[in-house]
Design a protein around this motif. Structure first.
Motif, PDB file in Angstrom:
ATOM      1  N   SER A  64       0.835  -1.204   0.000  1.00  0.00           N
ATOM      2  CA  SER A  64       0.000   0.000   0.000  1.00  0.00           C
ATOM      3  C   SER A  64       0.873   1.258   0.000  1.00  0.00           C
ATOM      4  N   ASP A  65       1.999   1.221   0.713  1.00  0.00           N
ATOM      5  CA  ASP A  65       2.928   2.357   0.703  1.00  0.00           C
ATOM      6  C   ASP A  65       3.564   2.526  -0.677  1.00  0.00           C
ATOM      7  N   VAL A  66       3.886   1.402  -1.321  1.00  0.00           N
ATOM      8  CA  VAL A  66       4.468   1.435  -2.670  1.00  0.00           C
ATOM      9  C   VAL A  66       3.474   2.040  -3.646  1.00  0.00           C
ATOM     10  N   ASP A  67       2.226   1.585  -3.582  1.00  0.00           N
ATOM     11  CA  ASP A  67       1.210   2.110  -4.495  1.00  0.00           C
ATOM     12  C   ASP A  67       0.970   3.598  -4.270  1.00  0.00           C
ATOM     13  N   GLU A  68       0.970   4.004  -3.019  1.00  0.00           N
ATOM     14  CA  GLU A  68       0.784   5.424  -2.695  1.00  0.00           C
ATOM     15  C   GLU A  68       1.956   6.250  -3.238  1.00  0.00           C
ATOM     16  N   ALA A  69       3.161   5.738  -3.071  1.00  0.00           N
ATOM     17  CA  ALA A  69       4.353   6.439  -3.567  1.00  0.00           C
ATOM     18  C   ALA A  69       4.351   6.516  -5.092  1.00  0.00           C
ATOM     19  N   LEU A  70       3.879   5.448  -5.737  1.00  0.00           N
ATOM     20  CA  LEU A  70       3.787   5.463  -7.202  1.00  0.00           C
ATOM     21  C   LEU A  70       2.784   6.505  -7.678  1.00  0.00           C
ATOM     22  N   GLU A  71       1.688   6.635  -6.961  1.00  0.00           N
ATOM     23  CA  GLU A  71       0.697   7.640  -7.334  1.00  0.00           C
ATOM     24  C   GLU A  71       1.290   9.043  -7.215  1.00  0.00           C
ATOM     25  N   VAL A  72       2.035   9.287  -6.144  1.00  0.00           N
ATOM     26  CA  VAL A  72       2.703  10.580  -5.973  1.00  0.00           C
ATOM     27  C   VAL A  72       3.716  10.786  -7.089  1.00  0.00           C
ATOM     28  N   PHE A  73       4.487   9.757  -7.393  1.00  0.00           N
ATOM     29  CA  PHE A  73       5.503   9.808  -8.445  1.00  0.00           C
ATOM     30  C   PHE A  73       4.885  10.232  -9.780  1.00  0.00           C
ATOM     31  N   VAL A  74       3.778   9.607 -10.142  1.00  0.00           N
ATOM     32  CA  VAL A  74       3.109   9.910 -11.413  1.00  0.00           C
ATOM     33  C   VAL A  74       2.482  11.293 -11.370  1.00  0.00           C
ATOM     34  N   THR A  75       1.846  11.637 -10.260  1.00  0.00           N
ATOM     35  CA  THR A  75       1.217  12.953 -10.106  1.00  0.00           C
ATOM     36  C   THR A  75       2.237  14.078 -10.249  1.00  0.00           C
ATOM     37  N   GLU A  76       3.462  13.809  -9.811  1.00  0.00           N
ATOM     38  CA  GLU A  76       4.513  14.821  -9.884  1.00  0.00           C
ATOM     39  C   GLU A  76       5.257  14.790 -11.219  1.00  0.00           C
TER      40      GLU A  76
END
Length: 108
Positions: A64-76
């Protein structure tokens, strides 16, 4: 290679411990990436989870932390495709992966 997760920059690496977090990864599914492009997101998440969890003594990074970080990565503005390729290259360069390749050739 480094990746930011939970506000901290973490080293990405593939070791024996990484592979325990990626045992369900099926590279044959990548053949369908042309018709199912979103499959790359799942592959990237799994590879990233393995690369972040390379040290068995460190606190485990949850999916869940990985998926959240990936979402931030893509959003940025990050590119999932480029991250996937970088992770895949890192995987292929790892000593454990190379060792597995030698084992497969001997078994044939």
């Amino acid at each position: 290679m480094k990746f930011t997760i939970n506000g901290r920059e973490k080293e990405l690496k593939f070791t024996y411990n990484s592979f325990k977090h990626m045992e369900d990864l099926d590279f044959e599914k990548l053949e369908h990436a042309d018709s199912k492009p979103f499959i790359i997101a799942g592959f990237t998440s799994t590879l990233l989870c393995g690369a972040l969890n390379h040290n068995p003594k460190a606190k485990k990074v949850d999916e869940s932390d990985v998926d959240e970080a990936l979402e931030v990565f893509v959003t940025e503005g990050g590119s999932i495709s480029e991250l996937f390729q970088s992770l895949f290259d890192l995987l292929q360069e790892s000593n454990f992966f190379k060792s597995l390749q030698k084992t497969e050739k001997v078994a044939e």
